[in-house]
Structure formats: structure tokens, C-alpha cells
Design a protein around this motif. Structure first.
Motif, PDB file in Angstrom:
ATOM      1  N   VAL A  98       0.836  -1.191   0.000  1.00  0.00           N
ATOM      2  CA  VAL A  98       0.000   0.000   0.000  1.00  0.00           C
ATOM      3  C   VAL A  98       0.872   1.242   0.000  1.00  0.00           C
ATOM      4  N   GLU A  99       0.504   2.204  -0.827  1.00  0.00           N
ATOM      5  CA  GLU A  99       1.172   3.503  -0.788  1.00  0.00           C
ATOM      6  C   GLU A  99       0.328   4.426   0.077  1.00  0.00           C
ATOM      7  N   ARG A 100       0.954   5.046   1.061  1.00  0.00           N
ATOM      8  CA  ARG A 100       0.238   5.930   1.969  1.00  0.00           C
ATOM      9  C   ARG A 100       0.670   7.378   1.760  1.00  0.00           C
ATOM     10  N   GLN A 101      -0.299   8.252   1.673  1.00  0.00           N
ATOM     11  CA  GLN A 101       0.007   9.671   1.542  1.00  0.00           C
ATOM     12  C   GLN A 101       0.615  10.211   2.825  1.00  0.00           C
ATOM     13  N   ASN A 102       0.274   9.613   3.962  1.00  0.00           N
ATOM     14  CA  ASN A 102       0.739  10.111   5.258  1.00  0.00           C
ATOM     15  C   ASN A 102       1.910   9.291   5.805  1.00  0.00           C
ATOM     16  N   LYS A 103       2.645   8.655   4.926  1.00  0.00           N
ATOM     17  CA  LYS A 103       3.741   7.767   5.320  1.00  0.00           C
ATOM     18  C   LYS A 103       4.791   8.490   6.174  1.00  0.00           C
ATOM     19  N   LEU A 111       3.459   9.055   9.716  1.00  0.00           N
ATOM     20  CA  LEU A 111       3.432   7.785  10.449  1.00  0.00           C
ATOM     21  C   LEU A 111       4.837   7.369  10.875  1.00  0.00           C
ATOM     22  N   THR A 112       5.783   7.517   9.976  1.00  0.00           N
ATOM     23  CA  THR A 112       7.165   7.148  10.281  1.00  0.00           C
ATOM     24  C   THR A 112       7.719   7.993  11.426  1.00  0.00           C
ATOM     25  N   LYS A 113       7.432   9.284  11.401  1.00  0.00           N
ATOM     26  CA  LYS A 113       7.898  10.167  12.483  1.00  0.00           C
ATOM     27  C   LYS A 113       7.300   9.749  13.824  1.00  0.00           C
ATOM     28  N   ARG A 114       6.012   9.448  13.819  1.00  0.00           N
ATOM     29  CA  ARG A 114       5.360   9.021  15.065  1.00  0.00           C
ATOM     30  C   ARG A 114       5.944   7.704  15.561  1.00  0.00           C
ATOM     31  N   LEU A 115       6.176   6.779  14.653  1.00  0.00           N
ATOM     32  CA  LEU A 115       6.763   5.492  15.046  1.00  0.00           C
ATOM     33  C   LEU A 115       8.183   5.661  15.573  1.00  0.00           C
ATOM     34  N   ASN A 116       8.934   6.570  14.991  1.00  0.00           N
ATOM     35  CA  ASN A 116      10.288   6.840  15.496  1.00  0.00           C
ATOM     36  C   ASN A 116      10.247   7.406  16.912  1.00  0.00           C
ATOM     37  N   ARG A 117       9.249   8.275  17.180  1.00  0.00           N
ATOM     38  CA  ARG A 117       9.093   8.801  18.532  1.00  0.00           C
ATOM     39  C   ARG A 117       8.760   7.688  19.517  1.00  0.00           C
ATOM     40  N   ILE A 118       7.890   6.785  19.109  1.00  0.00           N
ATOM     41  CA  ILE A 118       7.518   5.658  19.971  1.00  0.00           C
ATOM     42  C   ILE A 118       8.725   4.751  20.204  1.00  0.00           C
TER      43      ILE A 118
END
Length: 103
Positions: free
Chosen positions: A15-20, A23-30
């Protein structure tokens, strides 16, 4: 691909996500939060402080899961319904929601 940013070819499940990027930034914070929790355990920090951080990380993961779920429903599931493959997509959606809520 739909503008709802969550539809790919079913057999590929890509899947290609426009908000990738978001999401990646949030996951890096987590990821950083989890490393911090690990450090707290290694430093023998107070249990309640560690549990508070675990709850915060869990809440952040839940928020991402809900965002992905919403995107999937508005994109992939909607497209599957429109193409006559809605039952399978709805079944898959219900299964993942049950997993998310521990059922």
C-alpha cells in the motif's frame, strides 16, 4: 489507488500511503519512548514511573493503529465494497478490530 491512501493490489498487499512520513515520524518517537523505558528498567527506576511510560507508549501505538484502521476502512474496504468484494474485506476488518481490542 484511491485518494484515501490505503489501497493496493490484494495479491501483493502493498500500500502507498500519503501520510507515510507522518506515520514514520510518530513510530520513530515511539521507538525512542521504548528505548527510554528500557533504560529506566536498566537503571532500576521506580515501577510506577516505568508503568506510566509504558502506558504512554501503548497509547501512542493505539493512536497509530486507529489512524491506519480509519484509512483502511475509507480506502481499501470502501473500494472492495464498490468492486463487489466487500464481504471478504469486512471480514478481514472485523478480525483485525477483534485483535486490537483483545477479543
Amino acid at each position: 489507488m484511491s485518494s484515501a491512501d490505503c489501497c493496493g493490489v490484494e495479491s501483493e498487499r502493498r500500500v502507498e500511503r500519503q501520510n507515510k512520513d507522518a506515520l514514520t515520524k510518530r513510530l520513530n518517537r515511539i521507538e525512542g519512548q521504548v528505548r527510554g523505558i528500557n533504560r529506566m528498567v536498566e537503571e532500576d527506576r521506580y515501577c510506577i514511573d516505568i508503568l506510566t511510560q509504558v502506558a504512554a507508549a501503548k497509547s501512542a501505538l493505539d493512536a497509530i493503529a486507529l489512524q491506519l484502521l480509519e484509512s483502511h476502512a475509507h480506502g481499501c474496504v470502501k473500494q472492495a465494497i464498490e468492486s463487489g468484494e466487500g464481504e471478504a474485506a469486512i471480514g478481514e476488518l472485523v478480525t483485525v478490530v477483534k485483535r486490537m481490542v483483545g477479543g
